[in-house]
Design an enzyme around this catalytic site. Sequence first.
Site, mmCIF file in Angstrom:
data_model
loop_
_atom_site.group_PDB
_atom_site.id
_atom_site.type_symbol
_atom_site.label_atom_id
_atom_site.label_comp_id
_atom_site.label_asym_id
_atom_site.label_seq_id
_atom_site.Cartn_x
_atom_site.Cartn_y
_atom_site.Cartn_z
ATOM 1 N N ASP A 92 1.137 4.058 -3.052
ATOM 2 C CA ASP A 92 0.804 5.470 -2.826
ATOM 3 C C ASP A 92 1.934 6.391 -3.271
ATOM 4 O O ASP A 92 1.722 7.342 -4.032
ATOM 5 C CB ASP A 92 0.517 5.702 -1.340
ATOM 6 C CG ASP A 92 -0.822 5.145 -0.897
ATOM 7 O OD1 ASP A 92 -1.655 4.855 -1.766
ATOM 8 O OD2 ASP A 92 -1.030 5.006 0.320
ATOM 9 N N GLU A 134 0.826 -1.211 0.000
ATOM 10 C CA GLU A 134 0.000 0.000 0.000
ATOM 11 C C GLU A 134 0.858 1.259 0.000
ATOM 12 O O GLU A 134 0.634 2.181 -0.795
ATOM 13 C CB GLU A 134 -0.915 -0.003 1.232
ATOM 14 C CG GLU A 134 -1.715 1.269 1.431
ATOM 15 C CD GLU A 134 -2.727 1.478 0.321
ATOM 16 O OE1 GLU A 134 -2.794 2.597 -0.212
ATOM 17 O OE2 GLU A 134 -3.430 0.513 -0.027
ATOM 18 N N SER A 170 -7.243 2.658 -3.720
ATOM 19 C CA SER A 170 -5.969 3.154 -3.200
ATOM 20 C C SER A 170 -5.066 3.626 -4.321
ATOM 21 O O SER A 170 -4.191 4.463 -4.100
ATOM 22 C CB SER A 170 -5.229 2.056 -2.426
ATOM 23 O OG SER A 170 -5.718 1.935 -1.123
#
Length: 611
Positions: free
Chosen positions: A323, A319, A530
């Site tokens: 990002d 994650e 995300s």
Amino acid sequence: MLSVLLVGCLVASALGKPLVSKRWKDFEVKHAWHDVPAGWQFHDIAPEDHILNLRIALKQDRFDDLVTALYEVSDPAHEKYGQHLSKEEVEALVAPHPSSVDLIDAWLSDHGVDPFSVQRLNGGSWLNLEVTVGQASQMLNCSYNIYQHTGTSEYIIRTTSYSLPSLLHPHINMVAPTTYFSSMRSMRATSFVQPHIKPIEDDHDFAASLVGAGSLATVPSSCATTITPSCLRALYNTSTYVPKATATNKLGIAGYLGEFANNADLQVMLVLDSRGRKTHVFGNLQTFFEKFRTDAVGTTFQTVEVNGGGDDQSDPGVEANLDIQYAEGMSFPTPNIYYSTGGSPPFIPDDNTPTNTNEPYLNWLDFILNQTVVPQTFTTSYGDDEQTVPVDYATTVCGLFAQLGARGSSIMFSSGDDGVGAGDCLTNDGTNRTQFQPNFPASCPFVTTVGATTRVNPEVGIDFSGGGFSNYFGQPSYQATAVSTFLGRLHGVNTSLFNSAGRAYPDVSAQGQGFQVVFNGSTISVGGTSASSPTFAGVISLLNDFRISQGRRPLGFLNPILYTAGVAGFNDITSGSNPGCNTNGFSAGPGWDPVTGLGTPDFGKLQALIG
């Protein structure tokens, strides 16, 4: 006996405790769960001498004035547009009334807490204090227990119900930690690895062809399966823009879950020959920039550790790397800041060492709102089912995002990856009704929520794109017309399953499938909103760069301008749906819809319209 223990209130022994005035014993429930929240089970009674970092959110005396100011500075038709507030101006509006301070200080004193030992933040509207479980139980007339998460085996200390003296209800918005059970480990990161999508080695040929304004016609068919920064820059028309205000403009990524953005995966080390030419690139195998954005090779990012968030480069997270790689990949050379936020280590039974069991959202917001200068753009890719978040907690946290927006920051949140809801979507209020399950903070009206699309020529809404209507927050005026139009063509389908008067989301969308992410030196395919949120945030960061370079203020809170002057700057997505809760969910269509929002951004058009 056990059920009584779980939901009952604690009648604390007066032995060894301060003598408490009768006026503090007239309790009213502040928040209570009908059952222990799903995914958690009772483990043991919390030790009375365990130290809690208790946070008390006081009623903010002029919060309505803050919201008024937020909309004024965010409305392009208002004379105050762009005149964002300073930290001191915001704090003056959210400060509690002196009478609230005096009353609560008296309450703390009666419970043996020295008011002078209390840390006061955010204009005095937040109190941080250390108390024992025994003290907190008496103050809040509740039972603190140790609960274990069935999926992660994590232990936390919480209560299923807490109360406040009747006299304090008008003066206190929320106390934490109490009934919010979602630690960041159980909180969902809105991304997932997609092993069925074969990753690619690089996209150097396509990247080299990015000349002229990007358009759908120039996007190769490969981008329908695998997404790289080059795909996104072409799709969203950013490929020819070169940021100029990099000394001022910044993009912030809020990171949780103990995940770290790995420098070895993102940045490279160059070896130069005697003429200064690059001869080798060393890193953790191939690096993201070397594969997918070669003009950014050598670029790094700043990591800010918040409340013990850490920066373990030997333990990167998918994650976090998704990002930072795509926020940087879209906004280069804009400086990026990764906020590694701690605050929720597991409680270890039989360990007498005090641990901080607070919620990291509060830790991050405490930190960022205490900064004099904050980034102009933020992205966050985490969320929970709204019904699992106590309404007092959600309302208070949402108000903190309003403060950040009033100071001139644009705040993006991913919309979630469960469509209109996962599983059977039963309510947790004891009625066991089937209802669409909105996400929080996606449902907060003071953030810009980003859904997901896939494919190219044209893009379509993807089935997991979170979208719907809040059960906590009313529909803001900025989206009333757009949402009314959507509801008008719904013809009553599934209307019994959602709150049509609630804040509707997502606001916008961006690609969300097949993102090529370098993780531990190898490229993997990752999907989820995300991916969509940092992508859209990258576009907004470029718009902020353009405005700042022209001597203008950053955009700040986006939604009022996106739903008005900005509408024509989006690619309208008219197909796709987000099934869930054993239904077909919602369908995308002309204009705003709860699958893709207003659509995906066209930077060139937005630059002309709102830049």
